[in-house]
Design an enzyme around this catalytic site. Structure first.
Site, PDB file in Angstrom:
ATOM      1  N   HIS A  53      19.018  16.842  15.152  1.00 41.82           N
ATOM      2  CA  HIS A  53      18.068  16.134  14.324  1.00 41.82           C
ATOM      3  C   HIS A  53      16.800  15.570  15.023  1.00 41.82           C
ATOM      4  O   HIS A  53      16.808  15.410  16.153  1.00 41.82           O
ATOM      5  CB  HIS A  53      18.817  14.980  13.990  1.00 41.82           C
ATOM      6  N   GLY A 111      12.050   8.964   6.378  1.00 40.50           N
ATOM      7  CA  GLY A 111      12.057   7.561   6.616  1.00 40.50           C
ATOM      8  C   GLY A 111      10.666   7.067   6.067  1.00 40.50           C
ATOM      9  O   GLY A 111      10.213   5.685   6.306  1.00 40.50           O
ATOM     10  N   GLU A 162      13.895  19.371   7.663  1.00 38.77           N
ATOM     11  CA  GLU A 162      13.597  18.081   7.510  1.00 38.77           C
ATOM     12  C   GLU A 162      12.225  17.912   8.235  1.00 38.77           C
ATOM     13  O   GLU A 162      12.192  17.699   9.567  1.00 38.77           O
ATOM     14  CB  GLU A 162      14.623  17.064   8.442  1.00 38.77           C
ATOM     15  N   ASN A 170      23.529  10.854   6.311  1.00 35.46           N
ATOM     16  CA  ASN A 170      23.398  10.655   7.567  1.00 35.46           C
ATOM     17  C   ASN A 170      23.076   9.152   7.739  1.00 35.46           C
ATOM     18  O   ASN A 170      22.097   8.543   7.482  1.00 35.46           O
ATOM     19  CB  ASN A 170      22.054  11.474   8.101  1.00 35.46           C
ATOM     20  N   GLU A 190      15.242  13.021  15.337  1.00 35.19           N
ATOM     21  CA  GLU A 190      15.401  11.546  16.304  1.00 35.19           C
ATOM     22  C   GLU A 190      15.949  11.879  17.315  1.00 35.19           C
ATOM     23  O   GLU A 190      15.618  11.236  18.319  1.00 35.19           O
ATOM     24  CB  GLU A 190      16.103  10.528  15.398  1.00 35.19           C
ATOM     25  N   LYS A 199      22.759   7.431  10.539  1.00 34.23           N
ATOM     26  CA  LYS A 199      22.145   7.041  11.375  1.00 34.23           C
ATOM     27  C   LYS A 199      22.826   5.831  12.313  1.00 34.23           C
ATOM     28  O   LYS A 199      24.076   5.612  12.390  1.00 34.23           O
ATOM     29  CB  LYS A 199      20.630   6.586  11.375  1.00 34.23           C
ATOM     30  N   SER A 216      13.426  11.447   2.985  1.00 27.43           N
ATOM     31  CA  SER A 216      12.921  10.596   1.796  1.00 27.43           C
ATOM     32  C   SER A 216      13.459  11.227   0.613  1.00 27.43           C
ATOM     33  O   SER A 216      12.749  10.762  -0.334  1.00 27.43           O
ATOM     34  CB  SER A 216      11.420  10.211   1.922  1.00 27.43           C
TER      35      SER A 216
HETATM   36  P1  PGA Z   1      15.505   9.839   5.329  1.00 23.78           P
HETATM   37  O1  PGA Z   1      16.330  10.322   6.466  1.00 23.78           O
HETATM   38  O2  PGA Z   1      16.361  10.269   4.049  1.00 23.78           O
HETATM   39  O3  PGA Z   1      15.734   8.137   5.545  1.00 23.78           O
HETATM   40  O4  PGA Z   1      14.199  10.224   5.293  1.00 23.78           O
HETATM   41  C1  PGA Z   1      16.821  11.675   6.440  1.00 23.78           C
HETATM   42  C2  PGA Z   1      17.252  12.324   7.633  1.00 23.78           C
HETATM   43  O5  PGA Z   1      16.692  11.684   8.776  1.00 23.78           O
HETATM   44  O6  PGA Z   1      18.397  12.985   7.873  1.00 23.78           O
END
Ligand code: PGA
Length: 252
Positions: free
Chosen positions: A97, A175, A169, A9, A99, A11, A214
């Site tokens: 997601h 993140g 998630e 992903n 976000e 982003k 992460s």
């Molecule tokens: P990350 O993001 O690996 O940077 O924690 C995962 C995601 O949001 O899909």
């Protein structure tokens, strides 16, 4: 079990078409050298779908979007449709997601519309679910997972879940550098698995459940070793071809 799935992903990264195409080419090369057993997917920003699609043409790596509109065309400013995704060579989309939920007010009803349309138009879906730290500390993690699944999967028939993948998630792990332990993830995955079985019976058996939050080359092996974890949805570590390819190797 179907082969593990490792999905990038990206982003809102990288900044340019050239960088996006270069990253896709590097990942492709790394994955092809591995000749491993894991399936791989890349989800770039919508404006890079064509370039990344070109870079992946003829490879086994699947192309996906980070969201998807619920109509094929029309007056929906800012949206990308399944027809557009497919035209770029895309096969899957990420939906729900955290976000999107947190910054763009996407609620269960919106996610459910997107999800039904995607699955019924032949686009595979990675549905993201996960609790916040506050919810976990209040003992509500499973309640939240159940609620998010119920909302997103409303009105789905057992036949619809064929193209479905779930990504667990936890918001506190995204993140932050603090991944869920394999036990924490495994427990949540088992809960999700039970929910799906209850709702869709045997049709849900092939649904893969990925972990995201992460994931990096240091923690991936122990996560993938857990029986309930069918792969990973990767943010930060997917922007570096070498780390991402390492994750694919560890999943193979
Ligand atoms: P990350 O993001 O690996 O940077 O924690 C995962 C995601 O949001 O899909």
């Amino acid at each position: 079990m179907a082969s593990r799935w490792v999905v990038a992903n990206w982003k809102m990264n990288p900044r340019t078409r050239a960088e996006a195409a270069a990253l896709a080419r590097e990942v492709r090369q790394g994955v092809e050298e591995l000749a491993g057993g894991a399936q791989v997917g890349l989800a770039p920003p919508a404006c890079f779908l064509y370039d990344v699609g070109e870079a992946l043409r003829g490879s086994s790596i699947l192309l996906g979007s980070q969201n998807l509109g619920w109509e094929e065309s029309g007056a929906f400013t800012g949206e990308v449709s399944s027809a557009m995704l497919r035209d770029a060579g895309g096969a899957f989309t990420i939906l729900g997601h955290s976000e999107r939920r947190a910054h763009f007010a996407e609620n269960s009803e919106i996610i459910n519309r997107r999800l039904k349309h995607a699955l019924r138009s032949g686009v595979q879906v990675i549905l993201c679910v996960g609790e916040t730290l506050r919810q976990r500390e209040a003992g509500l993690a499973f309640t939240i997972l159940d609620e998010q699944l119920r909302g997103a999967l409303l009105d789905l028939s057992p036949g619809d879940v064929k193209g479905l993948t779930i990504a667990y998630e936890p918001v506190w792990a995204i993140g932050t550098g603090h991944n869920a332990t394999p036990e924490q993830a495994g427990e949540a995955h088992a809960r999700i698995r039970a929910y799906l079985k209850n709702g869709f019976g045997e049709a849900a058996a092939p649904v893969r459940i990925l972990y995201g939050g992460s994931v990096n080359p240091e923690n991936a092996a122990s996560l993938f070793a857990h029986l309930e974890i069918d792969g990973a949805l990767v943010g930060g570590a997917s922007l570096n071809a070498r780390s991402f390819t390492t994750l694919v190797r560890l999943a193979s």
